[in-house]
Design a protein around this motif. Structure first.
Motif, PDB file in Angstrom:
ATOM      1  N   GLU A  26      -5.471   4.328   3.605  1.00 61.51           N
ATOM      2  CA  GLU A  26      -4.264   4.765   3.188  1.00 61.51           C
ATOM      3  C   GLU A  26      -3.707   3.588   2.631  1.00 61.51           C
ATOM      4  O   GLU A  26      -3.089   3.398   1.609  1.00 61.51           O
ATOM      5  CB  GLU A  26      -3.321   5.274   4.302  1.00 61.51           C
ATOM      6  CG  GLU A  26      -1.946   5.387   3.877  1.00 61.51           C
ATOM      7  CD  GLU A  26      -0.922   5.971   4.895  1.00 61.51           C
ATOM      8  OE1 GLU A  26       0.010   6.652   4.570  1.00 61.51           O
ATOM      9  OE2 GLU A  26      -1.162   5.591   6.138  1.00 61.51           O
ATOM     10  N   ARG A  27      -3.913   2.232   3.413  1.00 62.47           N
ATOM     11  CA  ARG A  27      -3.408   1.028   2.810  1.00 62.47           C
ATOM     12  C   ARG A  27      -4.104   0.591   1.422  1.00 62.47           C
ATOM     13  O   ARG A  27      -3.540   0.155   0.370  1.00 62.47           O
ATOM     14  CB  ARG A  27      -3.567  -0.070   3.756  1.00 62.47           C
ATOM     15  CG  ARG A  27      -3.019  -1.593   3.407  1.00 62.47           C
ATOM     16  CD  ARG A  27      -1.623  -1.626   3.688  1.00 62.47           C
ATOM     17  NE  ARG A  27      -1.401  -1.544   5.294  1.00 62.47           N
ATOM     18  CZ  ARG A  27      -0.923  -0.443   5.823  1.00 62.47           C
ATOM     19  NH1 ARG A  27      -0.275   0.357   4.970  1.00 62.47           N
ATOM     20  NH2 ARG A  27      -0.653  -0.436   7.220  1.00 62.47           N
ATOM     21  N   ALA A  29      -5.370   2.897  -0.651  1.00 64.46           N
ATOM     22  CA  ALA A  29      -4.858   3.661  -1.806  1.00 64.46           C
ATOM     23  C   ALA A  29      -3.417   3.296  -2.025  1.00 64.46           C
ATOM     24  O   ALA A  29      -3.102   3.275  -3.362  1.00 64.46           O
ATOM     25  CB  ALA A  29      -4.560   5.047  -1.224  1.00 64.46           C
ATOM     26  N   ASP A  30      -2.619   2.907  -1.238  1.00 72.85           N
ATOM     27  CA  ASP A  30      -1.181   2.395  -1.612  1.00 72.85           C
ATOM     28  C   ASP A  30      -1.406   1.142  -2.294  1.00 72.85           C
ATOM     29  O   ASP A  30      -0.415   0.879  -3.229  1.00 72.85           O
ATOM     30  CB  ASP A  30      -0.575   2.184  -0.291  1.00 72.85           C
ATOM     31  CG  ASP A  30       0.207   3.282   0.536  1.00 72.85           C
ATOM     32  OD1 ASP A  30       0.069   4.284   0.041  1.00 72.85           O
ATOM     33  OD2 ASP A  30       0.639   3.032   1.644  1.00 72.85           O
ATOM     34  N   ARG A 112       3.996   2.125   4.776  1.00 79.16           N
ATOM     35  CA  ARG A 112       3.216   3.035   4.044  1.00 79.16           C
ATOM     36  C   ARG A 112       4.413   3.534   2.665  1.00 79.16           C
ATOM     37  O   ARG A 112       5.553   3.684   2.806  1.00 79.16           O
ATOM     38  CB  ARG A 112       2.681   4.333   4.771  1.00 79.16           C
ATOM     39  CG  ARG A 112       3.130   4.314   6.027  1.00 79.16           C
ATOM     40  CD  ARG A 112       2.451   5.547   6.729  1.00 79.16           C
ATOM     41  NE  ARG A 112       2.981   6.740   6.139  1.00 79.16           N
ATOM     42  CZ  ARG A 112       3.106   7.826   6.772  1.00 79.16           C
ATOM     43  NH1 ARG A 112       2.781   8.090   7.911  1.00 79.16           N
ATOM     44  NH2 ARG A 112       3.548   9.074   6.133  1.00 79.16           N
TER      45      ARG A 112
END
Length: 138
Positions: A26-27, A29-30, A112
């Protein structure tokens, strides 16, 4: 003039390859989303500064002590625990619309992107870029 090498310097490392190593997914992608946003707003390509700061643009500073160096105009680091944004000139900024975040001296911390309003983040980045343009014209 003061001597000594700055710890954070622009490198020739590949930003996309660095982002491939970021955990958790997720990090990563962020980080890709923030890199695209900052590139669009700054008009500058991403560059790796030190081992983990993705910066956009550059400016040269000189302190009264004589110490001087170069640094990115804006940047961020996709750390394991959170995204760290390096933005200047936001002392009078309105963070109420941003959402879940915390602040430190010159840094904005976000766990996030899903927790914040992207329009509010964009406005803060634009404000920081305007601040830097005022202090360090291109």
């Amino acid at each position: 003039m003061a001597t000594g090498e700055n710890k954070t310097m622009e490198t020739a490392a590949d930003v996309a390859a660095y982002l491939d190593t970021v955990e958790p997914a997720e990090r990563q992608a962020d980080g890709r989303m923030v890199a695209a946003l900052m590139a669009r707003l700054s008009g500058e390509p991403p560059r790796l500064w030190g081992p983990s700061i993705i910066g956009f643009g550059r400016y040269h500073y000189r302190y009264d002590s004589g110490r001087e160096g170069d640094m990115c105009r804006i940047g961020f680091a996709p750390r394991k625990a959170e995204l760290v944004f390096y933005l200047a000139g936001l002392d009078d900024a309105d963070f109420t619309a941003l959402g879940r975040h915390r602040r430190g001296k010159g840094c904005l911390y976000v766990k996030r992107l899903a927790d914040i309003d992207m329009g509010a983040l964009e406005a803060l980045i634009v404000q920081s870029l305007a601040h830097m343009d005022g202090l360090y014209p291109r």
